[in-house]
Design an enzyme around this catalytic site. Structure first.
Site, PDB file in Angstrom:
ATOM      1  N   ASP A 227      33.733  45.201  -1.284  1.00  0.00           N
ATOM      2  CA  ASP A 227      32.794  44.701  -0.271  1.00  0.00           C
ATOM      3  C   ASP A 227      31.814  45.795   0.156  1.00  0.00           C
ATOM      4  OD1 ASP A 227      34.531  46.230   1.208  1.00  0.00           O
ATOM      5  OD2 ASP A 227      34.873  44.742   2.779  1.00  0.00           O
ATOM      6  N   SER A 228      32.002  47.007  -0.380  1.00  0.00           N
ATOM      7  CA  SER A 228      30.997  48.063  -0.194  1.00  0.00           C
ATOM      8  C   SER A 228      29.650  47.600  -0.737  1.00  0.00           C
ATOM      9  CB  SER A 228      31.442  49.345  -0.909  1.00  0.00           C
ATOM     10  OG  SER A 228      31.828  49.063  -2.239  1.00  0.00           O
TER      11      SER A 228
ATOM     12  N   ASP B  17      37.249  42.056  -3.782  1.00  0.00           N
ATOM     13  CA  ASP B  17      37.616  42.294  -2.381  1.00  0.00           C
ATOM     14  C   ASP B  17      37.485  41.020  -1.555  1.00  0.00           C
ATOM     15  OD1 ASP B  17      38.507  44.578  -1.105  1.00  0.00           O
ATOM     16  OD2 ASP B  17      36.535  45.529  -1.061  1.00  0.00           O
TER      17      ASP B  17
ATOM     18  N   LYS C  34      41.678  42.044  -3.535  1.00  0.00           N
ATOM     19  CA  LYS C  34      42.110  43.183  -2.715  1.00  0.00           C
ATOM     20  C   LYS C  34      41.872  42.824  -1.262  1.00  0.00           C
ATOM     21  CE  LYS C  34      39.689  47.250  -2.248  1.00  0.00           C
ATOM     22  NZ  LYS C  34      39.430  47.270  -0.776  1.00  0.00           N
TER      23      LYS C  34
ATOM     24  N   GLU D 147      42.275  44.528   2.894  1.00  0.00           N
ATOM     25  CA  GLU D 147      42.590  45.675   3.750  1.00  0.00           C
ATOM     26  C   GLU D 147      43.675  45.296   4.742  1.00  0.00           C
ATOM     27  OE1 GLU D 147      39.128  47.387   5.647  1.00  0.00           O
ATOM     28  OE2 GLU D 147      38.022  47.437   3.750  1.00  0.00           O
TER      29      GLU D 147
ATOM     30  N   GLU E 251      42.782  55.150   1.149  1.00  0.00           N
ATOM     31  CA  GLU E 251      41.438  55.702   1.402  1.00  0.00           C
ATOM     32  C   GLU E 251      41.452  56.684   2.567  1.00  0.00           C
ATOM     33  OE1 GLU E 251      38.191  52.892   1.751  1.00  0.00           O
ATOM     34  OE2 GLU E 251      36.789  54.480   2.344  1.00  0.00           O
TER      35      GLU E 251
HETATM   36  O1  KIV Z   1      34.735  48.176  -1.002  1.00  0.00           O
HETATM   37  C1  KIV Z   1      35.023  49.116  -1.757  1.00  0.00           C
HETATM   38  O2  KIV Z   1      34.223  49.579  -2.567  1.00  0.00           O
HETATM   39  C2  KIV Z   1      36.368  49.680  -1.652  1.00  0.00           C
HETATM   40  C3  KIV Z   1      36.651  50.929  -2.424  1.00  0.00           C
HETATM   41  C4  KIV Z   1      35.933  52.060  -1.834  1.00  0.00           C
HETATM   42  C5  KIV Z   1      38.101  51.177  -2.559  1.00  0.00           C
HETATM   43  O3  KIV Z   1      37.179  49.162  -0.956  1.00  0.00           O
END
Ligand code: KIV
Length: 287
Positions: A66-67, A105, A135, A137, A203
């Site tokens: 989600d970055s 994510d 993924k 969090e 992280e």
């Molecule tokens: O959103 C993302 O890119 C991440 C990575 C930095 C692990 O969660």
């Protein structure tokens, strides 16, 4: 860029349902888990088909993180990212990669409310993108959700330590260095392991804490700003190739893409202005 992209050489771009091209084997979740304590796992983020294609030969896992909200869409943080953003970029990455495990994510607000909502949204991500896992969090508090999803056919990669989606409660993006905070992160990692996560991203934590978690959990640990002793590493592709202006401590730049792009754009602008582009070789002749 040519419309006849080199991506098409590897069939996957046209039809992910056909699976890997002949002679190429896709990394599976069990293959990934079997690498615990073995050869380090190479992971990168990817948001587009072409970048996925470039990374596919050398990576074990591509994360549609989600970055992308910050890196691609210019958002100040990841909180504004939607399920639709993740699905659109997830589809692109799955089209570009036929060898790596592709993980998407779950964005903020798409999984926290209840296990049922998490399943509804995660199954949509899997169905609509063709990705292999999601993924999310969270540690202890997300463990029941991780158990719910993984027992219903959705492999989950967990994410503990610095959790960007919790930036408002944590007071920003803060690395976990103070030893007084370590126990909580260890508890989180053990809770997601017990809940059935197939791997865990760690992280922004002090290296000895990441080392301890790597020793104490049986699933692969993937570090970002963590430790070289994690079972694998992940970086944001654009950070790593030098496309982002800010270079956090944990990022090593392996390329200088921004400079190359600025030079190319500058030269293009100059050649358009002095009419040296397009040259004869770039124009169609009369039949
Ligand atoms: O959103 C993302 O890119 C991440 C990575 C930095 C692990 O969660």
């Amino acid at each position: 860029m040519s419309t006849r992209s080199t991506i098409s050489k590897k069939a996957a771009i046209t039809d992910p349902d056909q699976g890997p091209a002949p002679g190429r084997k896709r990394m599976t979740v069990p293959d990934f888990m079997a690498r615990k304590g073995g050869e380090p796992l190479v992971c990168l983020t990817s948001y587009t088909a072409h970048v996925a294609h470039i990374c596919d030969d050398v990576c074990d896992l591509l994360l549609v993180g989600d970055s992308l909200g910050m890196v691609i869409h210019g958002m100040p943080n990841t909180l504004g990212v939607t399920l639709e953003h993740m699905i659109m970029h997830g589809q692109a990455v799955v089209r570009g990669a036929d060898k790596t495990l592709v993980v998407v994510d779950m964005p903020f607000g798409s999984f926290e409310e209840s296990q049922e909502v998490a399943f509804r949204n995660a199954s949509r991500v899997v169905k609509e993108t063709g990705c292999h896992a999601v993924k999310l969090e969270g540690g202890v508090e997300m463990a029941p959700t991780i158990r719910y999803l993984s027992r219903r056919g959705i492999p989950v990669m967990a994410h503990v330590g610095l959790m960007p989606q919790s930036m408002n409660t944590m007071g920003g993006f803060k690395a976990v260095r103070d030893e007084a905070l370590w126990d909580r992160v260890i508890e989180d990692a053990k809770a997601v392991e017990a809940a059935g996560a197939f791997a865990v991203v760690i992280e922004g934590v002090a290296a000895p804490l990441a080392d301890r978690i790597t020793e104490e959990v049986s699933i692969p640990t993937i570090g970002i700003g963590a430790s070289a002793r994690c079972d694998g590493q992940i970086l944001v592709f654009e950070d790593m190739v030098g496309l982002m202006p800010r270079v956090p401590t944990f990022v090593k730049r392996y390329g200088t893409m921004e400079e190359m792009m600025r030079a190319a754009v500058g030269q293009y602008a100059q050649e358009v202005r002095d009419r040296s582009f397009p040259g004869d070789e770039h124009t169609y002749k009369k039949k």
